[in-house]
Design an enzyme around this catalytic site. Sequence first.
Site, short mmCIF file in Angstrom:
data_model
loop_
_atom_site.label_atom_id
_atom_site.label_comp_id
_atom_site.label_asym_id
_atom_site.label_seq_id
_atom_site.Cartn_x
_atom_site.Cartn_y
_atom_site.Cartn_z
CD GLU A 175 -24.63 16.72 -17.32
OE1 GLU A 175 -25.38 16.71 -18.32
OE2 GLU A 175 -24.77 15.97 -16.35
CG HIS A 176 -22.18 21.55 -20.06
ND1 HIS A 176 -22.93 22.59 -20.57
CD2 HIS A 176 -22.56 21.39 -18.77
CE1 HIS A 176 -23.73 23.06 -19.60
NE2 HIS A 176 -23.52 22.35 -18.50
CG ASP A 178 -25.87 17.81 -25.33
OD1 ASP A 178 -25.21 18.83 -25.00
OD2 ASP A 178 -27.09 17.69 -25.12
CG LEU A 209 -34.56 16.20 -12.17
CD1 LEU A 209 -35.49 15.77 -11.04
CD2 LEU A 209 -33.32 15.29 -12.20
CB SER A 230 -38.10 21.49 -21.27
OG SER A 230 -37.92 22.39 -20.24
CG ASP A 290 -31.78 17.38 -21.69
OD1 ASP A 290 -30.81 16.67 -21.31
OD2 ASP A 290 -31.86 18.59 -21.44
C1 GLA Z 1 -29.02 20.67 -20.58
C2 GLA Z 1 -29.20 20.63 -22.10
C3 GLA Z 1 -28.52 19.40 -22.68
C4 GLA Z 1 -27.07 19.29 -22.21
C5 GLA Z 1 -26.99 19.46 -20.69
C6 GLA Z 1 -25.57 19.51 -20.20
O1 GLA Z 1 -29.69 19.60 -19.97
O2 GLA Z 1 -30.57 20.60 -22.42
O3 GLA Z 1 -28.58 19.43 -24.08
O4 GLA Z 1 -26.27 20.20 -22.87
O5 GLA Z 1 -27.65 20.63 -20.25
O6 GLA Z 1 -24.96 18.28 -20.40
#
Ligand code: GLA
Length: 381
Positions: free
Chosen positions: A32-33, A35, A124, A127, A171
């Site tokens: 998480e965080h 990418d 989730l 978008s 995502d």
């Molecule tokens: C959101 C962003 C993703 C990613 C996550 C955290 O979902 O759209 O690109 O940065 O937060 O992992």
Amino acid sequence: MIDEAATDFEAVHAARPSGVWAAPGRVNLIGEHTDYNDGFVLPIALPHATRVSARRRTDGRLRLYSAQGDGTTTDVALEGLAPGAVASWASYPAGVFWALAEAGHPVGGADLFVDSDVPTGAGLSSSAALECATAAAVNDLYELGLSAPELALIAQRAENAFVGVPCGVMDQMASACCTDGTALFLDTRTLEQRHVPLDLTAAGLRLLVIDTRVKHDLGDGAYAALRAGCERAAGLLELPALRDLPAADLAPALDRLPGELRPLVRHVVTENGRVLETIDHLGRGDLAALGPVLTAGHASLRDDFRVSCPETDLAVEAAVAAGALGARMTGGGFGGSVIALVEAGHPAVVSEAVRSAFRSAGFTAPVTFTAVPSAGARRVG
Ligand code: GLA
């Protein structure tokens, strides 16, 4: 379902659609965080999806209608379309047309009917599902011949530059590229991907998704500030991205940074490590070993990255106390959803424990469901 989509389309657009396309929401197992720091992620696609029925128009107009909208059709000309010109949900599909045209692809107008069962604001990726279903539809309608990763990049560009959310690529890649029964191990720097089998059922496990009902909104500035903090830290460390900081060099690197950036860097470096550790466990077929990795990931998001909230913290705590092997918030944070890895017989017990903890705390009742790794964007009719 497909006939229904065609009938719905016809009621709004007075013609049959040329086809129906679907793209899923996602949960991220771990990573998480990472990418937007060129790191690793490991999402799965949800069974929940956004369906887009579509047909070409010859007058260069986009006519966009959503079953979840306010009953009106958004009607815009493609020519001269620019960021800021389209508001609300319609900016996502319009942004995809804009990004395709801007990248030089020969797209014309279209009628779209959108229908989705991906919960919105729940972390989730509703978008990305909307963007990727649209991108898959236009790719076929206009015979663009783009690959799934290329469509994901177009979708991300739409969200970054047209909608104005500075998200990473996870995502859209999950929604475009995932396959049934696998998690997507993605290197967000090279976009190299591996579909890692994830047979929870065979392992006697279930993945419980807990939507805390706290609406998250990535556009509110907090996400952008965190991203900017990570980029500043990488700059101060003279690295292209935090991905380039090896775990072994973390301690001396932290000493070189101002206090407020240290926990961000610690999270990103340890989180990349947790993705690789998870891949290791999956490679050995030890799915139960994922539990503690998930819970450690949550602690890092709560204490270092600080994107959890009382509801996600309580859901994790209550799930683990009720016997979940591990749990963590998933997605961008500031609300949204939690995932919990539970034994096959336990989803109901764990759900009830979380529900009861929420009741006692005076929080809105959460929505829970179990998820299996599902397919990415595709034509369905
Ligand atoms: C959101 C962003 C993703 C990613 C996550 C955290 O979902 O759209 O690109 O940065 O937060 O992992």
